[in-house]
Design an enzyme around this catalytic site. Structure first.
Site, mmCIF file in Angstrom:
data_model
loop_
_atom_site.group_PDB
_atom_site.id
_atom_site.type_symbol
_atom_site.label_atom_id
_atom_site.label_comp_id
_atom_site.label_asym_id
_atom_site.label_seq_id
_atom_site.Cartn_x
_atom_site.Cartn_y
_atom_site.Cartn_z
ATOM 1 N N ASP A 149 81.885 43.824 -63.704
ATOM 2 C CA ASP A 149 82.058 43.242 -64.706
ATOM 3 C C ASP A 149 81.834 44.102 -66.043
ATOM 4 O O ASP A 149 82.100 43.203 -67.220
ATOM 5 C CB ASP A 149 82.042 42.143 -65.299
ATOM 6 C CG ASP A 149 80.819 41.062 -65.558
ATOM 7 O OD1 ASP A 149 79.879 41.492 -65.107
ATOM 8 O OD2 ASP A 149 81.181 40.076 -66.311
ATOM 9 N N GLU A 150 81.162 45.613 -65.647
ATOM 10 C CA GLU A 150 80.780 45.691 -67.698
ATOM 11 C C GLU A 150 80.544 47.329 -67.232
ATOM 12 O O GLU A 150 80.300 47.977 -66.126
ATOM 13 C CB GLU A 150 79.056 45.623 -68.084
ATOM 14 C CG GLU A 150 78.848 45.423 -69.139
ATOM 15 C CD GLU A 150 77.584 45.517 -69.054
ATOM 16 O OE1 GLU A 150 77.510 44.474 -70.201
ATOM 17 O OE2 GLU A 150 76.696 45.576 -68.198
ATOM 18 N N ASP B 73 83.248 44.981 -71.390
ATOM 19 C CA ASP B 73 82.457 43.898 -70.616
ATOM 20 C C ASP B 73 83.572 42.224 -70.351
ATOM 21 O O ASP B 73 84.398 42.072 -71.053
ATOM 22 C CB ASP B 73 81.759 42.874 -71.445
ATOM 23 C CG ASP B 73 81.157 42.166 -70.662
ATOM 24 O OD1 ASP B 73 80.832 41.384 -69.386
ATOM 25 O OD2 ASP B 73 79.614 40.743 -71.183
HETATM 26 MG MG LIG Z 1 80.783 39.669 -68.208
#
Ligand SMILES: [Mg+2]
Length: 351
Positions: free
Chosen positions: A106-107, A8
């Site tokens: 974002d993961e 993350d």
């Molecule tokens: Mg994040």
């Protein structure tokens, strides 16, 4: 299924902005949803490290953040740029040839295959240092026996670290965690749990499975397994790719669907244009509403086929927003297209 490594990115949008404006590192700033002219009406999406030290958090109205830090720097969200940075990370991860699920911008989750704990840790260290040196961005990585646990480990270790929880350590790790540290347990489910005396994860493990099923439906048995350290959620390759979308803050809060449709028309046009530029199809449409009281809801509908149709995007989004509004007023609306597929090699197009 092997161990799951969940990555993350740390304060992703803000980190991207610091990447291209290094001078901003010295200043408290936020990335928000509104244009700079209308920033007071926007909501903080991400704040950088310095802004956080003034208690500025995501989802906070920008107007409130400005009160906490009057010389706060404001940047309008530039999702296109963030998506470019995101695809660099995805590319880098692809070079490891492991099963990968891109969970959001974002993961990402990786299945480490036959790697043992030691090898998984070495892999995470390699990935983290490559993302730092090749992309220039910070991230946190969680490693555990399932995707759900890896996510929880990642959350617990944030920011800028690698955390690992082995199978035999899971129950200890879960012991002091609140129920909403399980992804999928939001405000409503949490309230429901609290009402029947469930606060911490071990409370779920002590609850009769039948009661869990009665109260939480199909999620009940899953929760039971999660609480007992028996969850086996894995990496699902080909799960929803990064989505694209647009949103806008309105001059004045409104519930007038005529006005809202006009705005959605504009947003849908821009989104479809971007989709076509990327040479992609979409299959799911989401309508997003931020209400006058700043609460936020989104609703998604899956279409029967992949398409790049503007009409389908616009029509579906307007219907979803109308549904979400249900007589209330909105300060902000948005559209999002997801389940994206590259056009090349797609053979199931019906539109
Ligand atoms: Mg994040």
């Amino acid at each position: 299924m092997g161990l799951v490594l969940l990555l993350d990115m740390d304060y992703f949008f803000a980190a991207c902005e610091e990447l291209r404006h290094p001078e901003l590192k010295q200043k408290a700033f936020v990335v928000g949803t509104a244009s700079t002219e209308k920033k007071e009406r926007g909501v903080v999406q991400t704040s950088n490290y310095l802004a956080r030290s003034f208690k500025i958090k995501s989802a906070m109205p920008v107007a409130m953040a400005m009160k906490l830090k009057p010389d706060l720097v404001y940047l309008p969200s530039d999702e296109k740029f963030y998506e470019e940075e995101s695809s660099k990370i995805v590319k880098l991860l692809e070079s490891y040839h492991l099963e990968m699920e891109v969970m959001s911008i974002d993961e990402m989750a990786l299945d480490t295959g036959d790697a043992d704990y030691k090898k998984a840790m070495a892999l995470a260290e390699g990935i983290k240092s490559r993302i730092s040196s090749e992309v220039g961005l910070p991230c946190t990585i969680g490693i555990s026996t399932s995707k759900i646990y890896a996510k929880m480990v990642c959350d617990a270790f944030k920011p800028n670290k690698i955390g690992m929880v082995r199978k035999e350590e899971l129950l200890g790790f879960l012991a002091d965690k609140d129920v909403d540290s399980i992804s999928g347990v939001g405000g409503k489910t949490k309230e429901r749990m609290n009402r029947i005396g469930i606060y911490k994860i071990p409370d779920i493990a002590k609850c009769p499975p039948l009661v869990l099923r009665e109260n939480f439906g199909r999620f009940g048995p899953e929760l039971y397994k999660i609480a007992r350290g028996e969850d086996e959620s894995g990496v699902e390759e080909g799960a929803p790719a990064i989505s694209i979308g647009r949103e806008t803050t309105m001059e004045r809060d409104t519930g007038d669907m005529k006005k809202i449709s006009k705005l959605v028309e504009e947003l849908a046009k821009e989104t479809i244009e971007e989709l076509k530029n990327r040479n992609m199809w979409y299959r799911a449409v989401s309508g997003k509403v931020r209400y006058s009281d700043f609460s936020f809801r989104t609703k998604t509908r899956r279409l029967p086929n992949y398409t790049d149709s503007y009409d389908a995007a616009f029509g579906t989004c307007v219907a979803l927003i109308e549904d979400l509004l249900d007589g209330k007023t909105a300060r902000k609306v948005g559209i999002r297209l997801s389940e994206l597929e590259p056009k090349k090699g797609q053979t199931t197009i019906k539109f």
